[in-house]
Scaffold this motif. Sequence first.
Motif, PDB file in Angstrom:
ATOM      1  N   ASN A   3       0.828  -1.206   0.000  1.00 19.61           N
ATOM      2  CA  ASN A   3       0.000   0.000   0.000  1.00 19.61           C
ATOM      3  C   ASN A   3       0.863   1.256   0.000  1.00 19.61           C
ATOM      4  O   ASN A   3       0.554   2.229  -0.689  1.00 19.61           O
ATOM      5  CB  ASN A   3      -0.943   0.014   1.207  1.00 19.61           C
ATOM      6  N   GLU A   4       1.939   1.247   0.795  1.00 19.62           N
ATOM      7  CA  GLU A   4       2.831   2.400   0.835  1.00 19.62           C
ATOM      8  C   GLU A   4       3.505   2.607  -0.514  1.00 19.62           C
ATOM      9  O   GLU A   4       3.659   3.740  -0.979  1.00 19.62           O
ATOM     10  CB  GLU A   4       3.880   2.212   1.921  1.00 19.62           C
ATOM     11  N   ILE A  30       1.466   9.294  -5.962  1.00 22.39           N
ATOM     12  CA  ILE A  30       1.860  10.678  -5.686  1.00 22.39           C
ATOM     13  C   ILE A  30       2.914  11.140  -6.683  1.00 22.39           C
ATOM     14  O   ILE A  30       2.839  12.252  -7.217  1.00 22.39           O
ATOM     15  CB  ILE A  30       2.369  10.813  -4.240  1.00 22.39           C
ATOM     16  N   ALA A  31       3.902  10.285  -6.957  1.00 20.51           N
ATOM     17  CA  ALA A  31       4.956  10.652  -7.909  1.00 20.51           C
ATOM     18  C   ALA A  31       4.375  10.897  -9.296  1.00 20.51           C
ATOM     19  O   ALA A  31       4.704  11.899  -9.950  1.00 20.51           O
ATOM     20  CB  ALA A  31       6.012   9.555  -7.961  1.00 20.51           C
ATOM     21  N   LEU A  32       3.504  10.016  -9.743  1.00 19.18           N
ATOM     22  CA  LEU A  32       2.907  10.193 -11.066  1.00 19.18           C
ATOM     23  C   LEU A  32       2.019  11.430 -11.130  1.00 19.18           C
ATOM     24  O   LEU A  32       2.003  12.146 -12.135  1.00 19.18           O
ATOM     25  CB  LEU A  32       2.120   8.949 -11.460  1.00 19.18           C
ATOM     26  N   SER A  44      10.929  18.274  -3.871  1.00 22.13           N
ATOM     27  CA  SER A  44       9.673  17.978  -3.169  1.00 22.13           C
ATOM     28  C   SER A  44       9.115  16.632  -3.611  1.00 22.13           C
ATOM     29  O   SER A  44       8.553  15.890  -2.804  1.00 22.13           O
ATOM     30  CB  SER A  44       8.650  19.091  -3.396  1.00 22.13           C
ATOM     31  N   LEU A  45       9.269  16.312  -4.873  1.00 19.51           N
ATOM     32  CA  LEU A  45       8.821  15.009  -5.377  1.00 19.51           C
ATOM     33  C   LEU A  45       9.579  13.893  -4.678  1.00 19.51           C
ATOM     34  O   LEU A  45       8.985  12.937  -4.168  1.00 19.51           O
ATOM     35  CB  LEU A  45       9.016  14.934  -6.889  1.00 19.51           C
ATOM     36  N   LEU A  46      10.872  14.021  -4.623  1.00 18.47           N
ATOM     37  CA  LEU A  46      11.687  12.985  -3.990  1.00 18.47           C
ATOM     38  C   LEU A  46      11.405  12.875  -2.493  1.00 18.47           C
ATOM     39  O   LEU A  46      11.328  11.778  -1.944  1.00 18.47           O
ATOM     40  CB  LEU A  46      13.169  13.272  -4.228  1.00 18.47           C
ATOM     41  N   VAL A  84       8.969   9.826   1.983  1.00 16.78           N
ATOM     42  CA  VAL A  84       8.133   9.756   3.184  1.00 16.78           C
ATOM     43  C   VAL A  84       7.121   8.618   3.072  1.00 16.78           C
ATOM     44  O   VAL A  84       6.933   7.837   4.006  1.00 16.78           O
ATOM     45  CB  VAL A  84       7.415  11.106   3.429  1.00 16.78           C
ATOM     46  N   PHE A  85       6.470   8.489   1.919  1.00 14.56           N
ATOM     47  CA  PHE A  85       5.429   7.475   1.781  1.00 14.56           C
ATOM     48  C   PHE A  85       5.985   6.076   1.587  1.00 14.56           C
ATOM     49  O   PHE A  85       5.411   5.113   2.081  1.00 14.56           O
ATOM     50  CB  PHE A  85       4.488   7.818   0.626  1.00 14.56           C
TER      51      PHE A  85
END
Length: 116
Positions: free
Chosen positions: A34-35, A42-44, A68-70, A75-76
Amino acid sequence: MEPQLRREHRERMLRLERQHEDRLRERAARGQRNELVTGAVIALAMLGGAVYMAPVNGWLSALLCGPSLLALVKVFVLRRSDPDDMRAVSLAGRLASNAAVQVQQPPPAPQQPPGV
């Protein structure tokens, strides 16, 4: 008869303990999946937003594709965040904001030398 009952009880307890451990492992694996899926989504989404915003606001596009993307994916997916990540995100935000302000300001009019 009593030793036989003790053996059966011990076997039953070991079997239940193994089943419990298997369930815990399955839950952990499901949580990791799930993570990973959340991080990928989120990345996409951020990359898609950056591509969509590129013709309109280049600085916003750079902000969505940058550190911020990285940091968010880290984090997730990894479930941890380092202070260096947040510093990089804030620095990228400041640089993008400065670039946006510079682009929006009109260039100064050229001044003619006196006496011309």
